[in-house]
Design an enzyme around this catalytic site. Sequence first.
Site, PDB file in Angstrom:
ATOM      1  CE  LYS A   1      -2.261   3.279   2.161  1.00  0.00           C
ATOM      2  NZ  LYS A   1      -1.692   4.421   1.106  1.00  0.00           N
TER       3      LYS A   1
ATOM      4  CD  GLU B   1      13.043   0.931   9.233  1.00  0.00           C
ATOM      5  OE1 GLU B   1      13.360   1.497   9.948  1.00  0.00           O
ATOM      6  OE2 GLU B   1      13.261  -0.209  10.225  1.00  0.00           O
TER       7      GLU B   1
ATOM      8  CB  CYS C   1      13.311   8.316   7.739  1.00  0.00           C
ATOM      9  SG  CYS C   1      14.354   7.990   7.197  1.00  0.00           S
TER      10      CYS C   1
ATOM     11  CD  GLU D   1       9.406  13.377  11.049  1.00  0.00           C
ATOM     12  OE1 GLU D   1       8.562  13.047  12.211  1.00  0.00           O
ATOM     13  OE2 GLU D   1      10.754  12.536  11.003  1.00  0.00           O
TER      14      GLU D   1
HETATM   15  P1  NAD Z   1       2.270   8.733   7.481  1.00  0.00           P
HETATM   16  O1  NAD Z   1       2.522   7.927   9.043  1.00  0.00           O
HETATM   17  O2  NAD Z   1       1.444   9.454   7.595  1.00  0.00           O
HETATM   18  O3  NAD Z   1       1.676   7.002   6.432  1.00  0.00           O
HETATM   19  C1  NAD Z   1       2.638   6.530   5.746  1.00  0.00           C
HETATM   20  C2  NAD Z   1       1.821   4.967   4.937  1.00  0.00           C
HETATM   21  O4  NAD Z   1       0.855   4.950   6.467  1.00  0.00           O
HETATM   22  C3  NAD Z   1       1.269   6.209   3.560  1.00  0.00           C
HETATM   23  O5  NAD Z   1       1.024   4.997   2.869  1.00  0.00           O
HETATM   24  C4  NAD Z   1       0.007   5.902   4.475  1.00  0.00           C
HETATM   25  O6  NAD Z   1      -1.169   6.082   4.054  1.00  0.00           O
HETATM   26  C5  NAD Z   1      -0.696   5.064   5.821  1.00  0.00           C
HETATM   27  N1  NAD Z   1      -1.576   5.183   6.602  1.00  0.00           N
HETATM   28  C6  NAD Z   1      -1.845   5.916   7.201  1.00  0.00           C
HETATM   29  N2  NAD Z   1      -3.314   6.144   8.570  1.00  0.00           N
HETATM   30  C7  NAD Z   1      -3.095   4.877   8.026  1.00  0.00           C
HETATM   31  C8  NAD Z   1      -3.990   4.018   9.029  1.00  0.00           C
HETATM   32  N3  NAD Z   1      -4.773   4.185   9.752  1.00  0.00           N
HETATM   33  N4  NAD Z   1      -3.450   2.637   8.834  1.00  0.00           N
HETATM   34  C9  NAD Z   1      -2.772   2.139   7.924  1.00  0.00           C
HETATM   35  N5  NAD Z   1      -1.911   2.881   7.454  1.00  0.00           N
HETATM   36  C10 NAD Z   1      -2.407   3.971   7.509  1.00  0.00           C
HETATM   37  O7  NAD Z   1       3.551   8.762   7.359  1.00  0.00           O
HETATM   38  P2  NAD Z   1       4.078   9.841   6.186  1.00  0.00           P
HETATM   39  O8  NAD Z   1       3.064  11.236   6.623  1.00  0.00           O
HETATM   40  O9  NAD Z   1       3.875   9.156   5.039  1.00  0.00           O
HETATM   41  O10 NAD Z   1       5.616   9.662   6.011  1.00  0.00           O
HETATM   42  C11 NAD Z   1       6.719  10.247   6.910  1.00  0.00           C
HETATM   43  C12 NAD Z   1       7.501  10.341   7.625  1.00  0.00           C
HETATM   44  O11 NAD Z   1       7.482   9.154   7.238  1.00  0.00           O
HETATM   45  C13 NAD Z   1       8.279  10.932   8.938  1.00  0.00           C
HETATM   46  O12 NAD Z   1       7.807  10.936  10.366  1.00  0.00           O
HETATM   47  C14 NAD Z   1       9.639  10.203   8.912  1.00  0.00           C
HETATM   48  O13 NAD Z   1      10.014  10.310   8.935  1.00  0.00           O
HETATM   49  C15 NAD Z   1       9.016   8.644   8.482  1.00  0.00           C
HETATM   50  N6  NAD Z   1       9.620   8.168   8.179  1.00  0.00           N
HETATM   51  C16 NAD Z   1      10.510   6.984   8.112  1.00  0.00           C
HETATM   52  C17 NAD Z   1      12.187   6.595   7.271  1.00  0.00           C
HETATM   53  C18 NAD Z   1      12.649   4.845   8.541  1.00  0.00           C
HETATM   54  O14 NAD Z   1      13.485   5.061   7.517  1.00  0.00           O
HETATM   55  N7  NAD Z   1      12.694   4.988   9.574  1.00  0.00           N
HETATM   56  C19 NAD Z   1      12.002   7.016   6.044  1.00  0.00           C
HETATM   57  C20 NAD Z   1      10.659   7.695   5.387  1.00  0.00           C
HETATM   58  C21 NAD Z   1      10.214   8.153   6.407  1.00  0.00           C
END
Ligand code: NAD
Length: 494
Positions: free
Chosen positions: A188, A264, A299, A398
């Site tokens: 997804k 992650e 990230c 963050e």
């Molecule tokens: P997000 O958590 O908003 O979304 C991530 C994914 O989760 C998306 O596909 C989203 O549609 C899905 N999602 C949203 N609500 C959900 C729910 N209720 N149930 C299941 N899935 C759901 O994150 P984002 O805004 O896409 O990404 C940014 C975040 O990701 C930042 O916090 C960043 O630090 C982190 N990040 C971490 C790494 C790492 O390697 N640790 C790498 C890249 C990004």
Amino acid sequence: MTQTDLNALRAEVIPPKGHFIDGQMTDAANGARLDVISPIDGQVITTLAAGGAEDVNRAVTAARRAFDRRVWAGQPPAARKKVLLRLAELIEREALALAVQGVRDNGTEIGMAFKAESGSAAGTFRYYAEAIDKVYGEVAPTAENVLGLVHHEPVGVVGAILPWNFPLMIGAWKIAPALATGNSIVVKPAESASLSILRLAELAIEAGVPEGVFNVVTGKGSVVGEAIGLSMEVDVLVFTGSGGVGRRLLEYSARSNLKRCYLELGGKSPNIVFADVKDLDHAAKVSANGIFRNSGQVCVAGSRLVVERSIHDQFVDALIRHARKLTVGDPLDLSSDVGAVHSKVQLEQDLGFVDKALAEGADLALGGKRILEETGGFYMEPTVMTNVGRNDTLNQQEVFGPVLAVTPFDTEEQAADLANSTVYGLASGLWTSDLSRAHRMIRSIRAGVVHVNTYGGSDGTVPLGGVGQSGNGHDKSLHALHKYVDLKSAWIQL
Ligand code: NAD
């Protein structure tokens, strides 16, 4: 890569996209659709199938069926390797088109996207393809009259939920080891960064991955992500994204089949500069890139600059000088160093952090504003805030935007305390010419990675993961393979 190539690719009309289930593009069961808004100009560039639980169920059923029939899991590792190497070649063949498509929906500057998205994804598929016929099971050190064998078996169906930053790179970190070990997968992607992952699924079929093994369901996280999380047929969940959603996934697991969850999550990574830094100007340049490239939406971005007081002013001046040289603008224009903020909501959040920091007593040393509003896109100036206190919001939460918090320190102990003063523990950096100090600091910093005399940049040979609330799993390297296998012991009486 020339500007003419980029202009031709960006002019291509992107037809409406469906899910990719069982080898076919298919509409959502209820026909619902979702707009994809480009952060470059705020315009709708295409639509996606807005999936529901029924679509997830179809995808998971296809994945389970393919797994149970052993169409992929039953192939010798050397055969899976051949297919995945072919997939790496196909990604390279389409590298620029894939990168541009990704930039059109998520706004990363093309120079970075080309390397970090298609280039890195091809490398990741190649790495795990090459690895998989070199991983052995084990013979346990038992008594002579028994034989203990340890098999590594694919878990079955993997659910992968991806963020919008670097979807291909981060997607490949999960999809490649999951497929190499013989699993089926339901991916997804983020609703605002699905295009390149959908194309990857098509390329996988072309490379020879059997139908049903690699499925993609697009749509809202709260609907599609939740359905994957709650599915009784998904055996392992791998996730990159925010801490809030990570917590939900653990709940879904507890409410369904206790699927393993590897998270992650975010970070608030300290970049620590000691006064004995060898080349202050170079460190300032790398540090500016370490927070401002991709508008801070990385990230591991070094979002907290922790700098020894005696060089504080000199270092901040140098960093600002380098930050001013970064051209923010259209991410598909080769003259831009930094592209767009990924969405309007994200931009508003980033600006809100600046206001909050000012209200808490910080000083604005650079930037702080939205720019290029006339384009309709979402752009923000590189922003530096000094005099940010240890426990202030900007040092604790963050932002995921181009906002740097600067805090001075006087002693090594203070530097370590500041480094470890958040709930996160993803990345960190330190700059010093003292080897012993570097090793002491590597020991004292609680983080998944410590960069020394550089910031950012690593390859697939080392793991990436966090401690604390930055997560509980690792992508990349051979260490990632264990997430996608179960250990099965055989105890044989001789
Ligand atoms: P997000 O958590 O908003 O979304 C991530 C994914 O989760 C998306 O596909 C989203 O549609 C899905 N999602 C949203 N609500 C959900 C729910 N209720 N149930 C299941 N899935 C759901 O994150 P984002 O805004 O896409 O990404 C940014 C975040 O990701 C930042 O916090 C960043 O630090 C982190 N990040 C971490 C790494 C790492 O390697 N640790 C790498 C890249 C990004």
